[in-house]
Design a protein around this motif. Sequence first.
Motif, PDB file in Angstrom:
ATOM      1  N   UNK A   1       7.413 -16.095  12.137  1.00 48.88           N
ATOM      2  CA  UNK A   1       7.217 -15.291  13.351  1.00 48.88           C
ATOM      3  C   UNK A   1       5.729 -15.207  13.692  1.00 48.88           C
ATOM      4  N   UNK A   2       4.899 -15.093  12.663  1.00 49.43           N
ATOM      5  CA  UNK A   2       3.454 -14.995  12.911  1.00 49.43           C
ATOM      6  C   UNK A   2       2.923 -16.238  13.627  1.00 49.43           C
ATOM      7  N   UNK A   3       3.581 -17.374  13.394  1.00 51.77           N
ATOM      8  CA  UNK A   3       3.141 -18.607  14.066  1.00 51.77           C
ATOM      9  C   UNK A   3       3.286 -18.491  15.580  1.00 51.77           C
ATOM     10  N   UNK A   4       4.192 -17.603  16.028  1.00 54.71           N
ATOM     11  CA  UNK A   4       4.382 -17.410  17.472  1.00 54.71           C
ATOM     12  C   UNK A   4       3.389 -16.426  18.060  1.00 54.71           C
ATOM     13  N   UNK A   5       2.778 -15.627  17.210  1.00 55.34           N
ATOM     14  CA  UNK A   5       1.874 -14.569  17.686  1.00 55.34           C
ATOM     15  C   UNK A   5       0.493 -15.151  17.971  1.00 55.34           C
TER      16      UNK A   5
END
Length: 401
Positions: free
Chosen positions: A262-266
Amino acid sequence: MSQTVDSFSFAKRIPATPSIGSTTVTKQDHVHLSFGFAAPHLFPIEQLSQSAAEAVTLHGRKALQYSGSVGPGQILKWIQARSQVHGIHVELDQILVTYGSTQGIDLATRILVEPGDHVWVESPSFFSALQAFRTAEAEITSFPIDEEGVRVDLIEHALLNAKQNGKPLPKFLYTMPTYHNPGGVTLSVERRKRLVQLAEIYNFFILEDDAYSELNFTGNRYPPLYTLFPERVIYLNTFSKIIAPGLRLGWIFADSNVIAKIKLLNLGGSIGVFTQEIVAKLLDGFAFQEHVDSLIDHYRQQRDVMANAVKNSFGEHVTFHLPEGGFYIWLRFADEVNTSDFLEDAANRGVSFVDGKSFYVNPEGFQYARLCFSYVSEDQIVRGVQSFADAYFAYINKAVS
Ligand SMILES: Cc1ncc(COP(=O)(O)O)c(C=O)c1O
Protein backbone atom coordinates in the motif's frame (compact mmCIF):
# COMPACT_ATOMS: atom_id res chain seq x y z
CA MET A 1 -12.48 36.10 -24.81
CA SER A 2 -14.03 32.64 -24.52
CA GLN A 3 -12.40 29.87 -26.54
CA THR A 4 -14.04 26.76 -27.91
CA VAL A 5 -12.12 23.66 -26.96
CA ASP A 6 -12.63 20.16 -28.28
CA SER A 7 -14.50 17.82 -25.98
CA PHE A 8 -12.26 15.43 -24.11
CA SER A 9 -12.74 11.76 -23.38
CA PHE A 10 -12.13 11.26 -19.66
CA ALA A 11 -11.33 7.83 -18.19
CA LYS A 12 -14.45 5.68 -18.38
CA ARG A 13 -13.97 4.25 -14.91
CA ILE A 14 -14.66 7.66 -13.31
CA PRO A 15 -18.14 7.44 -11.73
CA ALA A 16 -20.92 9.29 -13.52
CA THR A 17 -22.40 10.66 -10.30
CA PRO A 18 -20.90 11.62 -6.93
CA SER A 19 -21.21 9.21 -4.00
CA ILE A 20 -23.94 10.19 -1.52
CA GLY A 21 -21.09 10.25 0.95
CA SER A 22 -19.73 13.38 -0.70
CA THR A 23 -22.88 15.45 -0.07
CA THR A 24 -23.10 17.92 2.78
CA VAL A 25 -25.64 20.05 4.62
CA THR A 26 -26.99 22.85 2.45
CA LYS A 27 -30.43 23.39 4.02
CA GLN A 28 -29.63 24.53 7.56
CA ASP A 29 -33.28 24.73 8.60
CA HIS A 30 -34.00 21.07 7.73
CA VAL A 31 -33.82 18.12 10.11
CA HIS A 32 -31.07 15.95 8.69
CA LEU A 33 -31.64 12.30 9.47
CA SER A 34 -29.65 11.41 6.36
CA PHE A 35 -26.10 12.48 7.16
CA GLY A 36 -23.86 10.09 9.12
CA PHE A 37 -22.14 13.07 10.72
CA ALA A 38 -20.66 13.16 14.22
CA ALA A 39 -22.29 15.47 16.80
CA PRO A 40 -20.34 18.74 16.41
CA HIS A 41 -20.85 19.86 20.02
CA LEU A 42 -18.76 16.84 21.09
CA PHE A 43 -15.68 17.80 19.07
CA PRO A 44 -12.87 18.58 21.55
CA ILE A 45 -12.45 22.06 20.10
CA GLU A 46 -10.54 23.75 22.91
CA GLN A 47 -8.09 20.88 23.29
CA LEU A 48 -7.59 20.76 19.51
CA SER A 49 -6.94 24.47 19.39
CA GLN A 50 -4.23 24.11 22.03
CA SER A 51 -2.73 21.04 20.32
CA ALA A 52 -2.66 22.80 16.96
CA ALA A 53 -0.84 25.76 18.50
CA GLU A 54 1.68 23.45 20.19
CA ALA A 55 2.14 21.36 17.06
CA VAL A 56 3.13 24.43 15.08
CA THR A 57 5.16 26.27 17.71
CA LEU A 58 6.94 23.35 19.40
CA HIS A 59 7.12 20.82 16.57
CA GLY A 60 6.47 22.87 13.45
CA ARG A 61 9.89 22.35 11.87
CA LYS A 62 9.29 18.61 11.84
CA ALA A 63 5.51 18.57 11.45
CA LEU A 64 5.59 20.85 8.40
CA GLN A 65 8.34 18.91 6.63
CA TYR A 66 8.04 15.93 4.25
CA SER A 67 8.12 12.86 6.44
CA GLY A 68 8.64 9.86 4.16
CA SER A 69 6.24 6.97 4.03
CA VAL A 70 6.30 6.21 7.76
CA GLY A 71 5.18 9.63 9.02
CA PRO A 72 6.00 11.28 12.34
CA GLY A 73 5.29 8.08 14.26
CA GLN A 74 3.77 9.23 17.54
CA ILE A 75 0.22 8.63 16.40
CA LEU A 76 1.13 5.10 15.32
CA LYS A 77 2.16 4.35 18.87
CA TRP A 78 -1.11 5.72 20.25
CA ILE A 79 -3.15 3.65 17.76
CA GLN A 80 -1.08 0.58 18.61
CA ALA A 81 -1.68 1.02 22.36
CA ARG A 82 -5.39 1.85 22.07
CA SER A 83 -6.07 -1.17 19.86
CA GLN A 84 -4.84 -3.50 22.57
CA VAL A 85 -7.99 -2.56 24.49
CA HIS A 86 -9.87 -4.25 21.63
CA GLY A 87 -7.62 -7.30 21.64
CA ILE A 88 -5.59 -6.23 18.60
CA HIS A 89 -1.82 -6.58 18.83
CA VAL A 90 0.15 -5.08 15.97
CA GLU A 91 3.72 -4.07 15.28
CA LEU A 92 4.38 -0.57 13.94
CA ASP A 93 5.07 -1.91 10.43
CA GLN A 94 1.55 -3.35 10.39
CA ILE A 95 -0.04 0.12 10.71
CA LEU A 96 -0.57 2.78 8.08
CA VAL A 97 -2.21 6.15 8.69
CA THR A 98 -4.75 7.06 6.00
CA TYR A 99 -6.76 10.05 4.89
CA GLY A 100 -9.83 8.64 6.67
CA SER A 101 -10.94 5.05 6.36
CA THR A 102 -12.50 5.82 2.99
CA GLN A 103 -8.99 6.21 1.64
CA GLY A 104 -8.13 2.90 3.30
CA ILE A 105 -10.92 1.23 1.31
CA ASP A 106 -9.63 2.77 -1.87
CA LEU A 107 -5.96 1.88 -1.27
CA ALA A 108 -6.76 -1.71 -0.30
CA THR A 109 -8.90 -2.08 -3.42
CA ARG A 110 -6.12 -0.72 -5.61
CA ILE A 111 -3.54 -3.22 -4.38
CA LEU A 112 -5.89 -6.21 -4.59
CA VAL A 113 -8.08 -5.75 -7.64
CA GLU A 114 -7.51 -5.75 -11.40
CA PRO A 115 -10.43 -4.66 -13.63
CA GLY A 116 -12.85 -7.57 -13.90
CA ASP A 117 -11.78 -9.17 -10.58
CA HIS A 118 -14.52 -10.15 -8.16
CA VAL A 119 -15.33 -8.30 -4.96
CA TRP A 120 -18.02 -9.56 -2.61
CA VAL A 121 -19.99 -7.23 -0.37
CA GLU A 122 -22.91 -7.24 2.00
CA SER A 123 -26.33 -6.10 0.90
CA PRO A 124 -26.90 -3.43 2.00
CA SER A 125 -23.39 -1.95 2.00
CA PHE A 126 -21.64 1.40 2.54
CA PHE A 127 -22.18 3.50 -0.60
CA SER A 128 -18.70 5.06 -0.74
CA ALA A 129 -17.15 1.58 -0.64
CA LEU A 130 -19.39 0.46 -3.50
CA GLN A 131 -18.25 3.52 -5.44
CA ALA A 132 -14.58 2.59 -4.84
CA PHE A 133 -15.18 -0.96 -6.09
CA ARG A 134 -17.04 0.26 -9.18
CA THR A 135 -14.23 2.71 -9.96
CA ALA A 136 -11.77 -0.17 -9.73
CA GLU A 137 -13.96 -1.90 -12.35
CA ALA A 138 -14.58 -4.85 -10.04
CA GLU A 139 -17.41 -7.32 -10.58
CA ILE A 140 -19.47 -6.91 -7.42
CA THR A 141 -21.59 -9.66 -5.87
CA SER A 142 -23.65 -9.04 -2.74
CA PHE A 143 -24.87 -11.22 0.14
CA PRO A 144 -27.77 -10.33 2.43
CA ILE A 145 -27.51 -9.50 6.12
CA ASP A 146 -29.91 -10.56 8.87
CA GLU A 147 -30.04 -9.84 12.63
CA GLU A 148 -26.67 -11.57 13.10
CA GLY A 149 -24.84 -9.80 10.30
CA VAL A 150 -23.96 -11.07 6.86
CA ARG A 151 -25.27 -14.54 5.87
CA VAL A 152 -21.99 -16.43 6.03
CA ASP A 153 -23.80 -19.65 5.07
CA LEU A 154 -24.73 -18.10 1.71
CA ILE A 155 -21.15 -16.92 1.21
CA GLU A 156 -19.93 -20.44 1.94
CA HIS A 157 -22.41 -21.89 -0.53
CA ALA A 158 -21.35 -19.41 -3.24
CA LEU A 159 -17.65 -20.15 -2.66
CA LEU A 160 -18.22 -23.88 -2.95
CA ASN A 161 -20.29 -23.39 -6.05
CA ALA A 162 -17.66 -21.14 -7.66
CA LYS A 163 -14.89 -23.61 -6.87
CA GLN A 164 -16.82 -26.61 -8.20
CA ASN A 165 -17.83 -24.83 -11.40
CA GLY A 166 -14.49 -23.18 -12.12
CA LYS A 167 -15.99 -19.72 -11.57
CA PRO A 168 -13.89 -16.82 -10.19
CA LEU A 169 -13.43 -16.56 -6.44
CA PRO A 170 -13.49 -13.12 -4.80
CA LYS A 171 -10.27 -11.16 -4.32
CA PHE A 172 -11.84 -9.85 -1.15
CA LEU A 173 -15.02 -9.55 0.85
CA TYR A 174 -15.81 -6.09 2.21
CA THR A 175 -17.69 -6.22 5.52
CA MET A 176 -18.74 -4.01 8.43
CA PRO A 177 -19.07 -6.71 11.10
CA THR A 178 -19.65 -4.39 14.06
CA TYR A 179 -22.55 -1.86 14.06
CA HIS A 180 -23.14 -2.14 10.34
CA ASN A 181 -23.85 0.94 8.22
CA PRO A 182 -26.75 1.05 7.40
CA GLY A 183 -28.09 -2.21 8.88
CA GLY A 184 -27.16 -1.50 12.53
CA VAL A 185 -26.50 -5.24 13.03
CA THR A 186 -23.41 -6.98 14.41
CA LEU A 187 -21.88 -10.20 13.11
CA SER A 188 -22.17 -13.04 15.63
CA VAL A 189 -19.00 -14.60 17.03
CA GLU A 190 -19.84 -17.93 15.40
CA ARG A 191 -20.18 -16.35 11.97
CA ARG A 192 -16.94 -14.40 12.48
CA LYS A 193 -15.07 -17.62 13.10
CA ARG A 194 -16.56 -19.33 10.06
CA LEU A 195 -15.93 -16.34 7.80
CA VAL A 196 -12.20 -16.25 8.51
CA GLN A 197 -12.00 -20.02 8.04
CA LEU A 198 -13.54 -19.53 4.61
CA ALA A 199 -11.01 -16.80 3.81
CA GLU A 200 -8.27 -19.26 4.65
CA ILE A 201 -9.75 -22.20 2.73
CA TYR A 202 -10.57 -20.18 -0.41
CA ASN A 203 -7.66 -17.76 -0.11
CA PHE A 204 -9.33 -14.38 -0.28
CA PHE A 205 -8.86 -11.23 1.76
CA ILE A 206 -11.41 -9.71 4.11
CA LEU A 207 -11.64 -5.92 4.21
CA GLU A 208 -12.95 -5.23 7.72
CA ASP A 209 -14.41 -1.74 8.14
CA ASP A 210 -14.60 -1.07 11.88
CA ALA A 211 -15.45 2.65 11.81
CA TYR A 212 -17.94 2.51 14.71
CA SER A 213 -16.35 -0.02 17.07
CA GLU A 214 -15.62 2.45 19.87
CA LEU A 215 -19.30 3.47 20.02
CA ASN A 216 -20.34 0.38 21.95
CA PHE A 217 -23.68 0.99 23.75
CA THR A 218 -24.01 -2.37 25.49
CA GLY A 219 -20.55 -3.40 26.66
CA ASN A 220 -20.83 -6.63 24.59
CA ARG A 221 -17.54 -7.35 22.88
CA TYR A 222 -16.94 -9.05 19.55
CA PRO A 223 -13.48 -10.09 18.34
CA PRO A 224 -12.38 -8.03 15.34
CA LEU A 225 -11.93 -10.35 12.33
CA TYR A 226 -8.36 -9.08 12.15
CA THR A 227 -7.54 -10.79 15.45
CA LEU A 228 -8.78 -14.11 14.05
CA PHE A 229 -6.74 -14.09 10.83
CA PRO A 230 -4.27 -11.17 10.60
CA GLU A 231 -2.61 -12.59 7.47
CA ARG A 232 -5.73 -12.18 5.34
CA VAL A 233 -7.70 -9.39 7.00
CA ILE A 234 -7.12 -5.74 6.15
CA TYR A 235 -8.58 -3.76 9.02
CA LEU A 236 -9.80 -0.16 8.67
CA ASN A 237 -10.63 2.36 11.36
CA THR A 238 -10.93 6.12 11.70
CA PHE A 239 -10.83 9.14 14.02
CA SER A 240 -13.94 10.48 12.25
CA LYS A 241 -16.50 9.11 14.70
CA ILE A 242 -14.40 9.45 17.87
CA ILE A 243 -12.72 12.84 17.44
CA ALA A 244 -13.84 14.68 14.29
CA PRO A 245 -14.31 13.73 10.61
CA GLY A 246 -12.80 16.97 9.32
CA LEU A 247 -9.39 15.77 10.51
CA ARG A 248 -9.55 13.17 7.72
CA LEU A 249 -7.44 10.71 9.66
CA GLY A 250 -7.83 6.96 9.82
CA TRP A 251 -5.67 3.87 9.83
CA ILE A 252 -5.13 0.42 8.37
CA PHE A 253 -3.86 -2.70 10.11
CA ALA A 254 -2.58 -5.45 7.85
CA ASP A 255 0.22 -7.90 7.36
CA SER A 256 3.48 -5.94 6.97
CA ASN A 257 3.82 -7.15 3.35
CA VAL A 258 0.37 -5.76 2.57
CA ILE A 259 1.22 -2.45 4.27
CA ALA A 260 4.45 -2.29 2.24
CA LYS A 261 2.46 -2.73 -0.99
CA ILE A 262 0.00 0.00 0.00
CA LYS A 263 2.86 2.37 0.80
CA LEU A 264 4.04 1.99 -2.80
CA LEU A 265 0.82 3.77 -3.82
CA ASN A 266 1.32 6.65 -1.39
CA LEU A 267 3.29 8.80 -3.79
CA GLY A 268 3.41 11.90 -1.62
CA GLY A 269 4.70 10.08 1.44
CA SER A 270 2.72 9.82 4.66
CA ILE A 271 -0.56 11.72 4.50
CA GLY A 272 -1.66 14.63 6.71
CA VAL A 273 1.63 14.87 8.58
CA PHE A 274 0.68 18.11 10.30
CA THR A 275 -2.74 16.76 11.25
CA GLN A 276 -1.06 13.65 12.62
CA GLU A 277 1.10 15.87 14.80
CA ILE A 278 -1.93 17.83 16.06
CA VAL A 279 -3.90 14.70 16.89
CA ALA A 280 -0.88 13.08 18.52
CA LYS A 281 -0.52 16.20 20.70
CA LEU A 282 -4.22 16.08 21.52
CA LEU A 283 -4.12 12.44 22.53
CA ASP A 284 -1.04 12.90 24.65
CA GLY A 285 -2.55 13.39 28.10
CA PHE A 286 -6.16 13.50 26.81
CA ALA A 287 -8.68 11.53 28.85
CA PHE A 288 -9.63 9.50 25.78
CA GLN A 289 -11.66 6.81 27.55
CA GLU A 290 -13.71 9.49 29.33
CA HIS A 291 -14.25 11.21 26.01
CA VAL A 292 -15.42 7.95 24.39
CA ASP A 293 -17.68 7.24 27.37
CA SER A 294 -19.37 10.61 26.94
CA LEU A 295 -19.83 9.92 23.20
CA ILE A 296 -21.37 6.55 24.04
CA ASP A 297 -23.74 8.06 26.63
CA HIS A 298 -24.83 10.71 24.18
CA TYR A 299 -25.31 8.48 21.13
CA ARG A 300 -27.03 5.75 23.15
CA GLN A 301 -29.55 8.29 24.40
CA GLN A 302 -30.05 9.57 20.83
CA ARG A 303 -30.62 6.01 19.63
CA ASP A 304 -33.26 5.46 22.30
CA VAL A 305 -35.04 8.71 21.49
CA MET A 306 -35.10 7.77 17.81
CA ALA A 307 -36.27 4.20 18.45
CA ASN A 308 -39.17 5.52 20.57
CA ALA A 309 -40.01 8.22 18.04
CA VAL A 310 -40.15 5.61 15.27
CA LYS A 311 -42.44 3.38 17.35
CA ASN A 312 -44.71 6.33 18.20
CA SER A 313 -44.88 7.76 14.69
CA PHE A 314 -44.97 4.55 12.62
CA GLY A 315 -46.54 1.95 14.92
CA GLU A 316 -46.69 -1.41 13.13
CA HIS A 317 -45.71 0.03 9.74
CA VAL A 318 -41.98 -0.55 10.15
CA THR A 319 -39.58 -3.00 11.80
CA PHE A 320 -35.96 -2.45 12.76
CA HIS A 321 -33.08 -3.96 14.72
CA LEU A 322 -32.05 -1.90 17.74
CA PRO A 323 -28.34 -1.28 17.09
CA GLU A 324 -25.81 -2.10 19.81
CA GLY A 325 -23.64 0.78 18.64
CA GLY A 326 -22.93 3.15 15.76
CA PHE A 327 -25.10 5.87 14.23
CA TYR A 328 -28.00 4.28 12.33
CA ILE A 329 -31.47 2.80 12.46
CA TRP A 330 -32.41 0.85 9.35
CA LEU A 331 -36.16 0.74 8.81
CA ARG A 332 -37.96 -1.95 6.91
CA PHE A 333 -41.36 -1.11 5.43
CA ALA A 334 -43.81 -3.48 3.76
CA ASP A 335 -42.42 -5.04 0.56
CA GLU A 336 -44.61 -2.96 -1.76
CA VAL A 337 -43.32 0.35 -0.30
CA ASN A 338 -40.71 2.31 -2.26
CA THR A 339 -39.07 4.85 0.07
CA SER A 340 -37.57 6.76 -2.89
CA ASP A 341 -41.13 7.76 -3.77
CA PHE A 342 -41.55 9.93 -0.68
CA LEU A 343 -38.04 11.29 -0.38
CA GLU A 344 -39.05 14.53 -2.06
CA ASP A 345 -42.22 15.00 -0.05
CA ALA A 346 -40.21 14.41 3.13
CA ALA A 347 -37.74 17.09 1.97
CA ASN A 348 -40.66 19.46 1.38
CA ARG A 349 -41.71 18.77 4.95
CA GLY A 350 -38.17 19.65 6.09
CA VAL A 351 -36.64 16.22 6.79
CA SER A 352 -33.99 14.19 4.98
CA PHE A 353 -33.32 10.45 5.07
CA VAL A 354 -31.51 8.03 2.77
CA ASP A 355 -33.68 5.74 0.67
CA GLY A 356 -32.89 2.04 0.72
CA LYS A 357 -31.81 1.56 -2.88
CA SER A 358 -28.73 3.76 -2.36
CA PHE A 359 -27.04 0.97 -0.39
CA TYR A 360 -27.37 -1.81 -2.95
CA VAL A 361 -25.37 -2.99 -5.92
CA ASN A 362 -28.46 -4.09 -7.86
CA PRO A 363 -31.87 -2.40 -8.07
CA GLU A 364 -33.32 -3.60 -4.74
CA GLY A 365 -33.80 -2.48 -1.13
CA PHE A 366 -36.63 -0.08 -2.06
CA GLN A 367 -38.60 -0.94 1.08
CA TYR A 368 -35.83 0.28 3.43
CA ALA A 369 -34.75 3.70 4.74
CA ARG A 370 -31.73 4.73 6.80
CA LEU A 371 -32.14 7.20 9.64
CA CYS A 372 -29.13 8.61 11.42
CA PHE A 373 -29.42 9.72 15.05
CA SER A 374 -25.93 11.16 15.55
CA TYR A 375 -26.09 14.63 14.01
CA VAL A 376 -29.40 16.03 15.26
CA SER A 377 -30.79 17.07 18.64
CA GLU A 378 -33.36 15.00 20.55
CA ASP A 379 -36.04 17.52 19.72
CA GLN A 380 -35.12 17.37 16.03
CA ILE A 381 -35.23 13.57 16.10
CA VAL A 382 -38.83 13.61 17.37
CA ARG A 383 -39.93 16.31 14.91
CA GLY A 384 -37.96 14.82 12.00
CA VAL A 385 -39.30 11.30 12.50
CA GLN A 386 -42.86 12.68 12.70
CA SER A 387 -42.44 14.65 9.43
CA PHE A 388 -40.95 11.57 7.82
CA ALA A 389 -43.96 9.54 8.99
CA ASP A 390 -46.32 12.23 7.65
CA ALA A 391 -44.66 11.89 4.23
CA TYR A 392 -44.96 8.10 4.41
CA PHE A 393 -48.64 8.09 5.43
CA ALA A 394 -49.46 10.63 2.70
CA TYR A 395 -47.70 8.30 0.23
CA ILE A 396 -49.58 5.16 1.27
CA ASN A 397 -52.91 6.98 1.43
CA LYS A 398 -52.35 8.21 -2.12
CA ALA A 399 -51.48 4.66 -3.22
CA VAL A 400 -54.74 3.33 -1.68
CA SER A 401 -57.08 6.05 -3.03
C1 LIG B 1 -18.73 2.11 7.44
C2 LIG B 1 -18.02 3.39 7.22
N1 LIG B 1 -16.75 3.37 6.81
C3 LIG B 1 -16.08 4.51 6.61
C4 LIG B 1 -16.67 5.74 6.81
C5 LIG B 1 -15.92 6.99 6.52
O1 LIG B 1 -14.92 7.19 7.38
P1 LIG B 1 -13.82 8.29 7.13
O2 LIG B 1 -14.42 9.61 7.52
O3 LIG B 1 -12.72 7.88 8.02
O4 LIG B 1 -13.42 8.27 5.70
C6 LIG B 1 -17.99 5.81 7.22
C7 LIG B 1 -18.63 7.12 7.40
O5 LIG B 1 -19.80 7.30 7.33
C8 LIG B 1 -18.69 4.60 7.42
O6 LIG B 1 -19.96 4.60 7.78
